[in-house]
Design an enzyme around this catalytic site. Structure first.
Site, PDB file in Angstrom:
ATOM      1  N   LYS A 175      65.351  52.493  44.158  1.00 25.78           N
ATOM      2  CA  LYS A 175      66.062  51.700  43.151  1.00 25.78           C
ATOM      3  C   LYS A 175      67.509  51.469  43.588  1.00 25.78           C
ATOM      4  O   LYS A 175      68.169  52.377  44.099  1.00 25.78           O
ATOM      5  CB  LYS A 175      66.013  52.434  41.813  1.00 25.78           C
ATOM      6  CG  LYS A 175      66.543  51.646  40.629  1.00 25.78           C
ATOM      7  CD  LYS A 175      66.438  52.493  39.367  1.00 25.78           C
ATOM      8  CE  LYS A 175      66.899  51.740  38.132  1.00 25.78           C
ATOM      9  NZ  LYS A 175      66.845  52.610  36.922  1.00 25.78           N
ATOM     10  N   SER A 214      62.881  53.826  31.777  1.00 26.16           N
ATOM     11  CA  SER A 214      63.165  52.915  32.886  1.00 26.16           C
ATOM     12  C   SER A 214      62.160  52.983  34.027  1.00 26.16           C
ATOM     13  O   SER A 214      62.019  52.014  34.778  1.00 26.16           O
ATOM     14  CB  SER A 214      64.571  53.172  33.446  1.00 26.16           C
ATOM     15  OG  SER A 214      65.548  52.635  32.595  1.00 26.16           O
ATOM     16  N   SER A 235      64.331  49.685  33.389  1.00 21.20           N
ATOM     17  CA  SER A 235      65.212  49.034  34.335  1.00 21.20           C
ATOM     18  C   SER A 235      64.670  49.025  35.768  1.00 21.20           C
ATOM     19  O   SER A 235      65.086  48.203  36.584  1.00 21.20           O
ATOM     20  CB  SER A 235      66.588  49.718  34.324  1.00 21.20           C
ATOM     21  OG  SER A 235      66.488  51.076  34.716  1.00 21.20           O
TER      22      SER A 235
END
Length: 405
Positions: free
Chosen positions: A60, A159, A135
């Site tokens: 990420k 997320s 996310s």
């Protein structure tokens, strides 16, 4: 298959599918090829190999990666190339992982989709008109579409798990502070490198739940600066489903689910019973009161945790915020007050959450606590994608090593 062959396979798939999916936003193919070749040579020489030796992955874009661009979805960081790895990234590399690139996310981790003004939105690989979730949506798309073996990410309130739900993966949120988040920089680089956001945890998204075990084993553990304090992961208490007591909460009055999600829960219950697990449907005392705890504990902590990043406060959201304030002045004052007070009351709020969990963590008939709770991550399948951000005019390309920049 060699690590080099696997890297080439993933790079070929990225070249084919990523232009539509927009899951991988930074890529360093030459470094990935070089590290894969080194991994193959080490295997051929009979050297000791790590649990993730030669496995190509994505990370990420909120985790710093030495020599590889880390943007975090923020326009002000679009050319940021760190000099050091985040602690979790360092541990993944030490275990042998080959980090090919970075996955898309919203600015500062603050959305349930992966969209930002630097790279634009990620699309769900099963239906590109639908959201990836967020996310960590870019990582979920990359993993589901076979662009990487897995993605390592982070989360507070879903997320990793929400994108996993939307993309057909297994998402895991690690226990709070079990994985150090030094170098996880939604706060931004510099002093923010050492800061752990309240409630933020490391996590991963995988195609097979068994893959989570080696990932957790190599990333969990105290940070080097926590000298004198350590812990180890205990082995699982059971390895057979027949040994598990499972409580099932398929729906809650404050969180209704649609028929597709309800059917998936029913299918899971059928599989658990076929494996002789001891299943209890909706025990009256499980879980804690979702609506009350969401309002009184989770939201104040969330507002405090997310109050650090105002990079996305452009004129449009500022105008929307002002409009909401004028429409509902009392409600907005309470929300702002909750965010300000959370930083001063976070210890009290954490203790309140722990007390409520301890009093209400429920027992199945016979007085024994369940070992697992089955419930939906989201109440619906992936929704239609919202209007996407338009990347800035000078948006960077996908190649983001120091030499490329």
């Amino acid at each position: 298959m060699s690590s080099r062959e696997l890297v080439e396979l993933y790079l070929e798939r990225i070249a084919t599918h990523n232009p539509v999916l927009n899951a991988v936003v930074t890529l360093d193919p030459e470094r990935a090829r070089r590290e894969a070749a080194e991994a193959d040579a080490a295997r051929a020489a009979g050297q000791d190999l790590g649990p993730l030796h030669g496995v190509p992955i994505t990370v990420k874009d909120s985790f710093e990666t030495a020599g590889m661009r880390t943007v975090g979805g923020r326009v002000d960081l679009k050319d940021h190339v760190p000099d050091q790895d985040a602690e979790a990234v360092r541990r993944l590399r030490s275990a042998g992982a080959v980090i090919m690139g970075k996955s898309n996310m919203p600015p500062g981790n603050q959305d349930v989709q992966a969209d930002n003004a630097v790279f634009g939105p990620s699309s769900n690989p099963w239906d590109t008109t639908r959201t990836s979730g967020g996310s960590a949506g870019g990582g979920a798309v990359a993993t589901a579409a076979g662009l990487a073996a897995f993605d390592f990410g982070s989360e507070i309130g879903g997320s990793t798990r929400i994108p996993a739900h939307f993309n057909g993966l297994c998402g895991h949120k690690s226990t709070w502070r079990s994985i150090p988040l030094s170098g996880h920089v939604p706060y931004g680089p510099g002093v923010g490198w050492w800061t752990d956001a309240d409630m933020a945890c490391g996590g991963a998204q995988v195609r097979d739940a068994r893959d989570l075990v080696p990932i957790l084993r190599v990333t969990a553990g105290t940070a080097d600066h926590d000298a004198g304090f350590s812990y180890t992961l205990a082995p699982p208490r059971s390895t057979k489903l027949s040994d598990f007591r499972v409580a099932v909460r398929g729906e809650d009055p404050s969180c209704p689910v649609d028929s597709d999600v309800a059917a998936a829960v029913d299918d899971a219950v059928t599989a658990l019973r076929a494996a002789c697990a001891k299943v209890t449907i909706r025990p009256a005392s499980l879980p804690v009161d979702i609506a009350t705890n969401h309002r009184k504990t989770f939201l104040p902590l969330l507002f405090g945790a997310l109050s650090y990043d105002r990079s996305g406060l452009t004129p449009a959201p500022n105008a929307a915020l002002l409009a909401r304030l004028l429409q509902h002045p009392g409600r907005q004052r309470r929300r702002r007050r909750a965010g300000r007070l959370a930083t001063g009351r976070r210890s009290q709020l954490h203790h309140r959450a722990a007390d409520q969990h301890g009093h209400r963590r429920g027992r199945v008939p016979g007085g024994r606590r369940p070992r697992a709770l089955l419930h939906p991550t989201e109440g619906t399948p992936p929704r239609r994608r919202l209007k996407a951000c338009q990347p800035v005019a000078d948006a960077p390309g996908i190649h983001g090593s120091r030499s490329d920049l």
